[in-house]
Write an enzyme that holds these catalytic residues in place. Structure first.
Site, PDB file in Angstrom:
ATOM      1  N   LYS A   1       1.568   5.766  -4.849  1.00  0.00           N
ATOM      2  CA  LYS A   1       0.948   4.593  -5.161  1.00  0.00           C
ATOM      3  C   LYS A   1       1.294   4.237  -6.616  1.00  0.00           C
ATOM      4  O   LYS A   1       0.796   5.104  -7.603  1.00  0.00           O
ATOM      5  CB  LYS A   1      -0.527   4.428  -4.876  1.00  0.00           C
ATOM      6  CG  LYS A   1      -1.185   3.148  -5.408  1.00  0.00           C
ATOM      7  CD  LYS A   1      -0.971   1.932  -4.554  1.00  0.00           C
ATOM      8  CE  LYS A   1      -1.611   0.852  -5.013  1.00  0.00           C
ATOM      9  NZ  LYS A   1      -1.146  -0.405  -4.272  1.00  0.00           N
TER      10      LYS A   1
ATOM     11  N   CYS B   1       6.127  -6.435  -6.832  1.00  0.00           N
ATOM     12  CA  CYS B   1       4.993  -6.803  -6.253  1.00  0.00           C
ATOM     13  C   CYS B   1       4.772  -8.017  -6.522  1.00  0.00           C
ATOM     14  O   CYS B   1       4.856  -8.678  -7.701  1.00  0.00           O
ATOM     15  CB  CYS B   1       3.741  -5.988  -6.995  1.00  0.00           C
ATOM     16  SG  CYS B   1       2.093  -6.524  -6.360  1.00  0.00           S
TER      17      CYS B   1
ATOM     18  N   LYS C   1      12.843  -0.577  -7.157  1.00  0.00           N
ATOM     19  CA  LYS C   1      12.637  -1.313  -5.921  1.00  0.00           C
ATOM     20  C   LYS C   1      12.571  -2.699  -6.253  1.00  0.00           C
ATOM     21  O   LYS C   1      12.106  -3.300  -6.853  1.00  0.00           O
ATOM     22  CB  LYS C   1      10.861  -0.802  -5.718  1.00  0.00           C
ATOM     23  CG  LYS C   1      10.468  -1.529  -4.272  1.00  0.00           C
ATOM     24  CD  LYS C   1       8.960  -0.608  -3.890  1.00  0.00           C
ATOM     25  CE  LYS C   1       8.591  -1.114  -2.520  1.00  0.00           C
ATOM     26  NZ  LYS C   1       7.356  -0.669  -2.299  1.00  0.00           N
TER      27      LYS C   1
END
Ligand SMILES: Cc1cc2nc3c(=O)[nH]c(=O)nc-3n(C[C@H](O)[C@H](O)[C@H](O)COP(=O)(O)OP(=O)(O)OC[C@H]3O[C@@H](n4cnc5c(N)ncnc54)[C@H](O)[C@@H]3O)c2cc1C
Ligand SMILES: Cc1cc2nc3c(=O)[nH]c(=O)nc-3n(C[C@H](O)[C@H](O)[C@H](O)COP(=O)(O)O)c2cc1C
Ligand code: SF4
Lengths: 423, 433
Positions: A45, A134, A172
């Site tokens: 995480k 995100c 990412k």
């Protein structure tokens, strides 16, 4: 037995199945249980300056009785102290040296990156994943997708990380961009060892129509979240394949987005992923799904007589072509098997209302509809709505025309067959 | 209408097909394939748009769902419970072809219609008054459906019913594990809520009111009289205590109280659905030994297989190819002496005796058509059935019929379909479009 081991950008794992950075990888205790179930790797995480989360955090799409076919969240990165996280990473690596532990990171300044990378590597990280994806909360603070949406910023931060990291670095990527390719190339320029994609898609999952408030509801307000789960798989596949087929893009890919089982994972592998990450399906059904993923992948490889996962990576990428190169003379028509047809007439109404008006009621009392093959354009709609597996098939027709694409036609004047269904 | 007593033997029964919870209904509704020109809709005598109402359940539009049902079948709530769906809609669900359990249409229909009536949603308004009036004889499903449709078309309607309550066999005959009298009566009230359906209970036309008198009071007449009293066979000993007509006994059980606490073994004579209902009702009231006695064999009975299968599971036994020749006992029946029959229902000469201290006679009901035909010129009957054309018209101008009286005894849903059909024909007869 086929070789299931994976190597994605130099990060090795016993199989290609990794847990994506998310609640299933919040803590060491969870990740060790996941490894016991069979997961090959886990992306921790995202670590950074611990945050405070809201409640509630998740929303979902339930479609016709299936719960959670689409999912969204408004949670941020880790809310646990960094010391605790690093201590647990160390512990996991001590007990599971063969499994991949990738640490996901998101901080702001170069100094912060330097420090958190050093601590991650000290703790035993096999690789780093930079969360440039995100799409909620963190981007408002100039991180996450705010980085991933700007190729120049992406490249700069990637190069800082590469300066300090002695382990492989995955970037990412966020899907909240018009074209994924420049962003993959930016990571490549910055020196990344690979990319992982997709992170979540900006979304409003729904509105509570009784309260007239957007979901998930935090008191009387909500905010946009990140969409994931089975429903996003087609978008993820497109982005993965888009990078994989681009001649300038050379990096390994870790595929993410809507993977629910081994079949989905195989699709990602065929389109160029050397590892596959899963989040939502594990949140919905638990770590135990991996047992079937491993078995399914293994028997698939056996059946296809492919001896390793590595040999499968990218096998379907060359089939991702441009529309202008598709053969316009290739012709298929729908055939209905009278033996298995149950007479629901769903194909008929679909063809009449949503396609080309060429399926008609049976002339006798059999209720097996009749396809007017001369008019059928071969669109597949009837086959899609048919509730009986294998009852409607799209069969190829030999129409005597040699293959000709639009580009052949406008370029070399090749002959196209007459149009069908354009009445 | 007279209130139902609270204490009714029928309340001892629980629903055979219980209500769905919202969630169960959603799961089932989502399974529906939403067929086009759906076979289930074709199989339904009232042609309810089944795929349409199920889709509305799936989307949470219960009000619209029930509206779709009522548009075709105003007694959709009792039909949801009484219909032999196994041989109607559910029997024709395409899933049967696939070897997948068919959609539970009756239970979904119950889910939507219960919700509508409990919430008192209203769907229909009476049409602009036409000044015409129609007299309806009998207050069963056929007349109710006919009267409701007539009101929608603006005609005045008066129902004459010899019982104290409307509903016909829905109130008085249908097995209580399917439909209880209070639900039937509640549905009647709901149907009547369209307004201005004049109800005259306790009036037997032909006795309390002459047929011609009826004719002169109205512009048209609908006969929804159903069937008459239970047949008896005039077998020696039939007047012993403990031998009763099945429909008569069921009526008392549903709307009042019957006492079978002393009964040890019972027999039901007959092979139709009333006989099988009687068997299941007696078993349900705790009688251990219940035997069906039928003159044909198992394959020859007219009662549905799915009903007889359930009766067997509940403990019923049967004596096939046998007919009572004498009821024996002192004062009360104790035994039934039966003759064995061969495959052509002829006596073989053999006899068999069955112990029974309670007997239901379910060997058919009287047909009322002959008497009515005799009383009214133009009206014809055939085998006791009123003869109607495809619109429901009788041979006497302005006279119509539907339901058991003219179809020879089918189901509630057929009576509803025929009642509505006749209303349309009456409307046309009265000069409507
Ligand atoms: C025991 C039993 C169980 C049944 N179970 C089922 C079942 O589970 N499912 C199903 O679908 N069907 C069932 N049926 C059949 C179903 O009840 C009938 O098909 C249906 O009720 C017929 O409706 P109707 O309106 O034609 O007649 P009825 O329901 O019989 O109504 C006729 C009404 O007319 C009245 N009447 C008769 N003559 C006069 C007169 N001269 N003046 C005034 N009023 C008069 C009667 O009192 C009665 O109320 C069953 C029948 C019986 C006997
Ligand atoms: C509740 C939740 C929290 C997430 N948190 C993170 C995170 O902290 N860091 C990150 O890189 N991605 C995060 N993600 C994104 C997932 O890692 C993954 O990229 C995305 O959900 C798509 O995969 P899926 O369809 O298998 O869920 C989160 C997703 C969810 C549902
Ligand atoms: S393939 Fe398309 S056009 Fe052809 S029959 Fe099916 S639905 Fe109609």
């Amino acid at each position: 037995m086929p070789d299931l081991t994976a190597n994605c950008a130099g990060i090795e794992s016993p199989n290609p199945f990794w847990l994506a950075s998310a609640p299933p990888t919040n803590s060491g205790e969870q990740i060790m249980r996941a490894f016991d179930h069979g997961w090959g790797g886990a992306v921790w995480k995202t670590l950074g300056t611990p945050i405070q989360n809201v409640s509630s955090r998740f929303g979902a799409i339930h479609h016709q009785g299936s719960r959670g076919v689409g999912f969204n969240n408004i949670e941020l990165i880790t809310d646990r102290p960094l010391d605790v996280n690093f201590r647990e990473i160390e512990e996991v690596k001590k007990h599971y040296p063969e499994h991949a532990v990738i640490v996901s990171l998101m901080v702001e300044t170069k100094e912060e990156w330097k420090e958190i990378i050093a601590r991650s590597i000290d703790a035993g990280a096999d690789g780093l994943e930079l969360n440039f994806g995100c799409p909620h909360g963190m981007c408002e603070r100039g991180m996450g997708s705010a980085v991933g949406q700007e190729p120049a910023v992406n490249e700069r931060i990637t190069s800082w990380v590469k300066e300090y990291s002695t382990v492989p670095v995955l970037v990412k990527l966020t899907p909240n961009v018009a074209d994924i390719v420049p962003h993959g190339l930016a990571a490549q320029k910055g020196g990344a060892d690979g990319v992982s994609l997709i992170n979540t898609i900006k979304s409003i999952i729904g509105v509570d129509i009784d309260r007239m408030v957007i979901e998930p509801r935090v008191g009387g307000l909500s905010t946009n979240g990140g969409y994931c789960g089975a429903a996003v798989r087609p978008i993820a596949l497109h982005m993965v394949a888009g990078l994989a087929r681009d001649p300038a893009f050379q990096l390994p890919i870790s595929g993410i987005g809507g993977v629910t089982n081994w079949r989905d994972a195989v699709e990602f592998i065929l389109l160029g992923s050397s590892s596959v990450q899963v989040c939502t399906e594990v949140m919905l059904r638990g770590y135990r799904i991996v047992e079937d993923m491993i078995e399914g992948l293994e028997s698939y490889l056996r059946e296809k007589k492919v001896d390793s996962v590595a040999a499968l990576v990218g096998a379907a990428v060359p089939t991702f072509s441009e529309w202008g190169d598709l053969d316009l003379n290739h012709e298929t028509v729908a055939k209905i098997d009278p033996e298995t047809c149950i007479g629901c007439y769903k194909c008929m109404v679909a063809c009449h209302d949503g396609a080309h008006q060429c399926i008609f009621p049976a002339r006798d009392d059999s209720r097996v509809p009749i396809v007017d093959e001369a008019e059928c354009v071969g669109c597949n709609l009837c086959e899609i709505v048919c509730p009986v597996e294998g009852c409607i098939t799209m069969v190829e027709v030999d129409n005597g025309f040699t293959p000709a694409s639009w580009n052949d036609h406008v370029g070399d004047g090749k002959t196209l067959r007459p149009k069908k269904g354009a009445h | 209408m007279k209130e139902l007593p609270r204490q009714r033997t029928e309340t001892l029964f629980t629903d055979r097909k219980g209500a769905y919870t919202r969630q169960q209904a959603l799961v089932e509704a989502h399974r529906c394939l939403f067929c086009e020109d759906a076979p289930c809709t074709r199989a339904c005598p009232t042609h309810i748009d089944i795929a349409g109402f199920i889709r509305k359940i799936a989307t949470g539009n219960l009000r619209g769902s029930a509206g779709t049902i009522f548009e075709s079948n105003i007694l959709g709530r009792s039909c949801a419970r009484t219909c032999p769906v196994e041989v109607l809609c559910v029997g024709d669900c395409v899933y049967n072809e696939l070897g997948v359990p068919p959609i539970q249409i009756g239970k979904l229909q119950r889910h939507a219609t219960d919700a509508a009536i409990e919430a008192e949603w209203s769907y229909f308004e009476a049409g602009a008054p036409t000044g015409r009036s129609v007299g309806l004889v009998g207050g069963g499903p056929a007349s109710l459906a006919c009267a409701h449709e007539l009101r929608r078309l603006g005609h005045a309607a008066t129902i004459y019913e010899r019982h104290e309550r409307l509903g016909g066999l829905n109130t008085h005959g249908v097995a209580p594990y399917k439909l209880k009298a209070d639900i039937a009566v509640e549905e009647v009230d709901w149907v009547l809520s369209i307004g201005e359906i004049d109800v005259r209970t306790g009036v037997e036309v032909g006795k309390d009111l002459g047929w011609e008198e009826l004719e002169s009071a109205h512009d048209a007449v609908f006969l929804g009289v159903g069937l008459g009293a239970d047949h008896r066979l005039s077998t020696p000993g039939e007047d012993l205590e403990g031998i009763v007509g099945a429909v008569d006994w069921i009526e008392r059980m549903k709307t009042g109280q019957v006492d079978v606490s002393e009964v040890r073994s019972a027999a039901v004579i007959g092979g139709g659905n009333t006989a099988i209902d009687g068997v299941r009702e007696l078993l349900g009231l705790g009688i251990e030994r219940v035997t069906l006695i039928y003159r044909g064999d198992d394959s020859g009975r007219s009662g549905y297989d799915h009903e007889w299968d359930r009766a067997k599971r509940e403990g019923a036994s049967a004596l096939w190819r046998a007919v009572p020749v004498e009821y024996e006992g002192t004062g009360r029946v104790e035994r039934i002496r039966c003759a064995r029959l061969d495959g052509d229902k002829r006596p073989t000469g053999e006899e068999i005796t069955v112990d029974a201290d309670f007997v239901l006679l379910a060997v058919g009901q009287a047909k009322l058509g002959d008497a009515i035909a005799a009383a009214l010129s133009g009206v014809e009957s055939e085998g006791g059935r009123l003869v109607v054309d495809e619109s429901g018209a009788l041979g006497r101008p302005g006279w119509f019929a539907g339901g058991d009286a003219s179809n020879g005894a089918k189901e509630v849903v057929n009576a509803v379909a025929e009642g509505k059909r006749a209303a349309r024909a009456i409307h046309e007869h009265l000069g409507g479009a």
